[in-house]
Design a protein around this motif. Structure first.
Motif, mmCIF file in Angstrom:
data_model
loop_
_atom_site.group_PDB
_atom_site.id
_atom_site.type_symbol
_atom_site.label_atom_id
_atom_site.label_comp_id
_atom_site.label_asym_id
_atom_site.label_seq_id
_atom_site.Cartn_x
_atom_site.Cartn_y
_atom_site.Cartn_z
ATOM 1 N N ALA A 1 23.056 -42.343 -25.357
ATOM 2 C CA ALA A 1 24.484 -42.242 -25.682
ATOM 3 C C ALA A 1 25.344 -42.618 -24.478
ATOM 4 O O ALA A 1 26.509 -42.997 -24.638
ATOM 5 C CB ALA A 1 24.808 -40.824 -26.144
ATOM 6 N N GLU A 2 24.783 -42.528 -23.271
ATOM 7 C CA GLU A 2 25.519 -42.885 -22.043
ATOM 8 C C GLU A 2 25.306 -44.345 -21.659
ATOM 9 O O GLU A 2 25.644 -44.744 -20.546
ATOM 10 C CB GLU A 2 25.081 -41.974 -20.883
ATOM 11 N N GLU A 3 24.723 -45.124 -22.562
ATOM 12 C CA GLU A 3 24.414 -46.540 -22.334
ATOM 13 C C GLU A 3 23.470 -46.733 -21.149
ATOM 14 O O GLU A 3 23.637 -47.619 -20.322
ATOM 15 C CB GLU A 3 25.695 -47.376 -22.161
ATOM 16 N N GLU A 4 22.457 -45.879 -21.092
ATOM 17 C CA GLU A 4 21.338 -46.088 -20.188
ATOM 18 C C GLU A 4 20.162 -46.596 -21.027
ATOM 19 O O GLU A 4 19.943 -46.125 -22.144
ATOM 20 C CB GLU A 4 20.942 -44.795 -19.481
ATOM 21 N N LEU A 5 19.421 -47.554 -20.491
ATOM 22 C CA LEU A 5 18.307 -48.146 -21.215
ATOM 23 C C LEU A 5 17.030 -47.350 -20.953
ATOM 24 O O LEU A 5 16.613 -47.202 -19.800
ATOM 25 C CB LEU A 5 18.118 -49.613 -20.795
ATOM 26 N N LEU A 6 16.422 -46.847 -22.029
ATOM 27 C CA LEU A 6 15.179 -46.090 -21.919
ATOM 28 C C LEU A 6 14.018 -47.017 -22.295
ATOM 29 O O LEU A 6 13.992 -47.568 -23.399
ATOM 30 C CB LEU A 6 15.202 -44.883 -22.859
ATOM 31 N N CYS A 7 13.072 -47.186 -21.371
ATOM 32 C CA CYS A 7 11.926 -48.053 -21.585
ATOM 33 C C CYS A 7 10.679 -47.178 -21.663
ATOM 34 O O CYS A 7 10.265 -46.607 -20.640
ATOM 35 C CB CYS A 7 11.787 -49.064 -20.450
ATOM 36 N N VAL A 8 10.111 -47.060 -22.856
ATOM 37 C CA VAL A 8 8.953 -46.180 -23.073
ATOM 38 C C VAL A 8 7.680 -46.986 -22.863
ATOM 39 O O VAL A 8 7.402 -47.944 -23.592
ATOM 40 C CB VAL A 8 8.974 -45.576 -24.485
ATOM 41 N N GLN A 9 6.903 -46.581 -21.865
ATOM 42 C CA GLN A 9 5.673 -47.302 -21.535
ATOM 43 C C GLN A 9 4.478 -46.748 -22.308
ATOM 44 O O GLN A 9 4.510 -45.639 -22.830
ATOM 45 C CB GLN A 9 5.401 -47.217 -20.034
ATOM 46 N N VAL B 1 8.718 -42.873 -19.112
ATOM 47 C CA VAL B 1 9.977 -43.439 -19.612
ATOM 48 C C VAL B 1 10.820 -43.811 -18.401
ATOM 49 O O VAL B 1 11.204 -42.947 -17.610
ATOM 50 C CB VAL B 1 10.731 -42.444 -20.515
ATOM 51 N N LEU B 2 11.068 -45.103 -18.240
ATOM 52 C CA LEU B 2 11.872 -45.597 -17.125
ATOM 53 C C LEU B 2 13.303 -45.804 -17.602
ATOM 54 O O LEU B 2 13.525 -46.365 -18.675
ATOM 55 C CB LEU B 2 11.299 -46.913 -16.585
ATOM 56 N N VAL B 3 14.258 -45.348 -16.816
ATOM 57 C CA VAL B 3 15.671 -45.375 -17.207
ATOM 58 C C VAL B 3 16.421 -46.346 -16.295
ATOM 59 O O VAL B 3 16.372 -46.215 -15.064
ATOM 60 C CB VAL B 3 16.301 -43.961 -17.126
ATOM 61 N N TYR B 4 17.105 -47.307 -16.933
ATOM 62 C CA TYR B 4 17.859 -48.321 -16.180
ATOM 63 C C TYR B 4 19.333 -48.281 -16.578
ATOM 64 O O TYR B 4 19.672 -47.930 -17.707
ATOM 65 C CB TYR B 4 17.304 -49.723 -16.459
ATOM 66 N N PHE C 1 17.699 -49.348 -11.407
ATOM 67 C CA PHE C 1 16.785 -48.272 -11.785
ATOM 68 C C PHE C 1 17.440 -46.926 -11.492
ATOM 69 O O PHE C 1 17.942 -46.688 -10.394
ATOM 70 C CB PHE C 1 15.468 -48.391 -11.010
ATOM 71 N N ARG C 2 17.442 -46.041 -12.492
ATOM 72 C CA ARG C 2 18.094 -44.736 -12.335
ATOM 73 C C ARG C 2 17.080 -43.622 -12.044
ATOM 74 O O ARG C 2 17.225 -42.871 -11.088
ATOM 75 C CB ARG C 2 18.882 -44.394 -13.600
ATOM 76 N N ARG C 3 16.075 -43.505 -12.912
ATOM 77 C CA ARG C 3 15.103 -42.416 -12.767
ATOM 78 C C ARG C 3 13.944 -42.681 -13.738
ATOM 79 O O ARG C 3 13.955 -43.653 -14.485
ATOM 80 C CB ARG C 3 15.745 -41.060 -13.093
ATOM 81 N N HIS C 4 12.954 -41.813 -13.702
ATOM 82 C CA HIS C 4 11.883 -41.888 -14.685
ATOM 83 C C HIS C 4 11.401 -40.476 -14.991
ATOM 84 O O HIS C 4 11.605 -39.547 -14.205
ATOM 85 C CB HIS C 4 10.741 -42.784 -14.199
ATOM 86 N N PHE C 5 10.768 -40.309 -16.122
ATOM 87 C CA PHE C 5 10.162 -39.033 -16.481
ATOM 88 C C PHE C 5 8.953 -39.305 -17.357
ATOM 89 O O PHE C 5 8.778 -40.410 -17.888
ATOM 90 C CB PHE C 5 11.169 -38.112 -17.195
ATOM 91 N N SER C 6 8.099 -38.301 -17.486
ATOM 92 C CA SER C 6 6.865 -38.449 -18.263
ATOM 93 C C SER C 6 6.952 -37.625 -19.535
ATOM 94 O O SER C 6 7.560 -36.550 -19.559
ATOM 95 C CB SER C 6 5.671 -37.988 -17.429
ATOM 96 N N MET C 7 6.335 -38.119 -20.590
ATOM 97 C CA MET C 7 6.280 -37.392 -21.856
ATOM 98 C C MET C 7 5.067 -36.467 -21.927
ATOM 99 O O MET C 7 4.705 -35.989 -23.002
ATOM 100 C CB MET C 7 6.263 -38.368 -23.022
ATOM 101 N N GLY C 8 4.402 -36.218 -20.787
ATOM 102 C CA GLY C 8 3.353 -35.209 -20.727
ATOM 103 C C GLY C 8 1.958 -35.792 -20.575
ATOM 104 O O GLY C 8 1.710 -36.971 -20.829
ATOM 105 N N ASN C 9 1.028 -34.931 -20.152
ATOM 106 C CA ASN C 9 -0.346 -35.354 -19.880
ATOM 107 C C ASN C 9 -1.086 -35.802 -21.141
ATOM 108 O O ASN C 9 -1.894 -36.722 -21.096
ATOM 109 C CB ASN C 9 -1.128 -34.212 -19.212
#
Length: 583
Positions: A93-101, A106-109, A115-123
C-alpha cells in the motif's frame, strides 16, 4: 452526443461500460508481458516487470532484469537481479515492491529500485521452498501469503508488523490447488483454495469445506478465482465454462454466467463502481476480453496484444506493449446526461449552454423547461458530478461551463461543490500528465486523499509539483509545503556527489526559517547516511539549541554539545537525551 457514446457498451438493461485510452505506452519492452513476472500497483500506481525470470528455455547464465515504470511507461528504475529465483512480485500500500523468492525471503525495494529491507517467511518455507505467493491488502496493511512445496500455507497479514501464521493442513492435499486466493473476513485473513470440485476455507484454527450456493452442476474443477477490490465479493471460473459470482463469505449468490469457453483464463478480476448495484467481472484470455454480469449477454473486446489487468476501486486498468486503457461502468450522472435522447436536467442544461454560446434562442427554451420542472439545482449538480468522472479536459470544461451557466439562474446555490470540483480536476489533470503518469480517477482520488497523493509525488521526487498543489489548494504549511521541503532536504543529503558545504547552503537557501521544518531531523538523516560533517553544518541552522544536543552526543561531539547545552539554558540537557552525558 451520439458520437460521444460510441464506445459505450450495454451490459443488460441497466448499465453501460466504456473503455478509453489512458496513455500510449512508450516503453521499450524487449520481451512479451507473458515472459515476465508482472506487478502493477492500484490507484494508478507503478508497474514492475522482472524480465527473463528463471525459465527453463533461458540460459542460466543470463541475469534477470527488474524494471520499474510509471503507469505511462516512463522508466523509473532498472537493475540486474543478483539474488535468488523470484516466484512472485507485488506492491504494498506504500508503493514498495515486494519480491518473494523461492527460498521464502521477501526483498523490499523502493520505487526507484533502492533496496529497503528483507524478511523471511520462516524456516518451514525455507526448507520446503515457495511454489506460489500472493500479495494482498487489508485494513492493517499489506500481507503476503505463501504456498510451499509441502502444500501448506503460511501468511502474514501485515508485512510492516511481521507475524507469521501457519495455516491448517488441507486433508489429503497431494498436489498444488488448481487456484487459490487470500480473503479478508471479519478483520481476519483467510485462504480459499480449490482442489478438484471442492473448495476449502483456511483460517487460523481450522480447515472448512465450503460450497458456493446455487452453483451449476457438473463442476469437476475450479480454474480461476477472483476477489473484489473491497474483498466483499468472489468470482469462480469452473471447467464447465460457468462463472459464479457471489459474496466472499460464500453465503449468497449474485448471479451465474455461462461464457461457453472452457479454457482457463489468463486473468479474472472484478469491475465494479462504489455505491453501484451493478456487479461485473472481467475475464481475459490470450486474445479475448469479456465483461460478464447479471445479464444474459456479455461485452466482448478483441485484444490485439498480450495484455495485463489491474483491478481498481472503480474499474480495471488494461495495459499492453503499446497502450494503457481504463474499463469501467459509466457513472450514473454521465449516463443521465449523455445517453441518447436523454431529457435529464443535466442533459438539457448542457444543451442550453451550447445554444447560448451560439447565441440561439433555444438556450432560453431549454432553460425554461428545466426551471418549470424545478430541476435547475439538480441539473447543475449533475453537470458538476459528471465533470469529475470525465478523463478528457475538454469535456470537463464543457460540463463545468454548463454548471456555471445554470448557477447564474439560481439564487442560493452553494458554491463549494463547484469550486472543489474545479480544484480537484486541476490536480487530477496535473498528475495524469504523461510525464507524471498517475492516472487517478475522481473516485480513487477521493478514496486515496490529497495527503497520500502528495506522499506519492514526494516518493517519485516530484517536489515542485507537490509544492504547487499545496499552494494551489492553500493547505496548512505543516501539512503541505513545509513537510514536502523537509522530504526534499532529506533526499538532498543523500546526494553524495555534492560537497557538504554546497548541500548545506542549498538546503538553508530553500528552507530558510520555514515553520514546521526541523533542521535537526534533516541532520539526523545526513548522519545516518554517513555524512557527519554535513550533519554538523545543518545543525548550525537549527534555531533551538536544545534540539541540537542529542544528535551531537550521538555523533560523539561532546564539547560542541556542551556549548549548545549551555546556550540553551536547559539544565536537563546535562543528562543527554541520547543516553550519553555531557560530563
Amino acid at each position: 452526443m451520439d458520437c460521444y457514446t460510441a464506445n459505450w457498451n450495454p451490459l443488460g438493461d441497466s448499465a453501460f461500460y466504456r473503455k478509453y485510452e489512458l496513455y500510449s505506452m512508450d516503453w521499450d519492452l524487449k520481451e512479451e508481458l507473458r515472459d515476465c513476472l508482472v506487478a502493477a500497483a492500484p490507484y494508478g500506481g507503478p508497474i514492475a516487470l522482472l524480465r527473463n525470470p528463471w525459465r527453463k528455455e533461458k540460459a542460466a547464465s543470463v541475469r534477470p532484469v527488474l524494471d520499474i515504470y510509471s503507469a505511462s511507461g516512463m522508466p523509473l528504475a532498472s537493475l540486474l537481479w543478483k539474488s535468488g529465483p523470484v516466484v512472485s512480485l507485488g506492491w504494498s500500500a506504500e508503493e514498495e515492491l515486494l519480491c518473494v523468492q523461492e527460498d521464502g525471503a521477501v526483498l523490499v525495494y523502493g520505487l526507484h529500485g533502492d533496496f529497503r529491507r528483507h524478511f523471511s517467511m520462516g524456516n518451514e518455507v525455507l526448507q520446503n521452498r515457495v511454489l506460489d505467493a500472493r500479495i494482498f491488502h487489508t485494513e492493517f496493511g499489506s500481507g503476503v501469503a505463501i504456498l510451499t512445496g509441502a502444500h501448506r500455507f503460511t501468511l502474514s497479514a501485515n508485512v510492516g508488523d511481521l507475524k507469521l501464521r501457519r495455516m491448517p493442513e488441507v486433508p489429503g492435499l497431494q498436489s498444488a490447488p488448481s487456484c487459490w486466493t487470500a480473503l479478508c473476513q471479519d478483520r481476519v485473513a483467510h485462504i480459499l483454495l480449490a482442489v478438484g470440485p471442492d473448495l476449502y476455507l483456511l483460517d487460523h484454527a481450522a480447515c472448512s469445506a465450503v460450497t458456493p450456493p446455487g452453483l451449476a452442476p457438473g463442476v469437476s474443477s475450479f480454474l480461476q478465482m477472483a476477489v473484489s477490490f473491497t474483498y466483499r465479493h468472489l468470482a469462480l471460473f469452473t471447467d464447465t465454462g460457468y462463472i459464479w459470482m457471489g459474496t466472499a463469505s460464500l453465503k449468497e449468490k449474485l448471479c451465474e454466467f455461462n461464457c461457453n469457453i472452457r479454457a482457463p483464463p489468463k486473468q479474472m478480476v472484478w469491475c465494479s463502481r462504489p455505491r453501484s448495484k451493478e456487479r461485473a467481472v472481467v475475464v481475459a484470455w490470450e486474445r479475448r476480453l469479456m465483461v460478464v454480469g447479471d445479464a444474459s449477454e456479455s461485452i466482448q473486446f478483441v485484444l490485439d496484444e498480450d495484455s495485463y489487468l489491474v483491478p481498481e476501486l472503480d474499474g480495471v486498468r488494461i495495459f499492453s506493449r503499446s497502450t494503457h486503457e481504463f474499463l469501467h461502468e459509466v457513472p450514473a450522472a454521465s449516463e443521465e446526461i449523455f445517453k441518447i435522447a436523454s431529457m435529464a436536467p443535466g442533459a438539457l442544461l448542457l444543451e442550453a449552454q451550447k445554444e447560448y454560446e451560439k447565441e440561439s434562442q433555444k438556450a432560453d427554451e431549454y432553460l425554461r423547461e428545466i426551471q418549470e420542472l424545478g430541476q435547475l439545482t439538480q441539473a447543475v449538480q449533475q453537470c458538476i458530478e459528471a465533470a469529475g468522472h470525465e478523463h478528457q479536459p475538454d469535456m470537463q470544461k464543457s460540463l463545468l461551463r454548463a454548471a456555471s451557466f445554470g448557477k447564474c439562474f439560481l439564487d442560493r446555490f452553494p458554491p463549494n461543490s463547484f469550486v472543489h470540483m474545479c480544484q480537484d480536476l486541476r490536480v487530477l489533470n496535473a498528475v495524469r500528465d504523461y510525464h507524471i503518469g498517475i492516472p487517478l480517477t475522481y473516485s480513487q482520488y477521493k478514496q486515496l486523499t490529497i495527503q497520500v497523493l502528495l506522499d506519492r509525488l514526494v516518493l517519485r521526487r516530484l517536489y515542485p509539483l507537490a509544492i504547487q498543489i499545496c499552494e494551489y489548494l492553500r493547505l496548512p504549511e505543516v501539512q503541505g509545503v513545509s513537510r514536502i521541503l523537509a522530504h526534499w532536504a532529506c533526499y538532498k543529503v543523500q546526494q553524495k556527489d555534492v560537497s557538504d558545504e554546497d548541500v548545506a547552503r542549498a538546503i538553508n537557501q530553500k528552507l530558510g526559517d520555514t515553520p514546521g521544518v526541523s533542521y535537526s531531523d534533516i541532520a539526523a538523516r545526513a548522519y545516518g547516511c554517513g555524512r557527519t560533517e554535513l550533519a554538523i553544518k545543518l545543525l548550525e541552522y537549527e534555531p533551538r539549541s536544545g534540539e541540537q544536543v542529542p544528535l551531537l552526543l550521538k555523533m560523539k561531539r561532546s564539547k560542541l554539545a556542551l556549548s549548545k547545552a549551555i546556550e540553551s539554558g536547559d539544565t536537563d540537557l546535562g543528562e543527554g537525551k541520547a543516553g550519553g552525558s555531557l560530563g
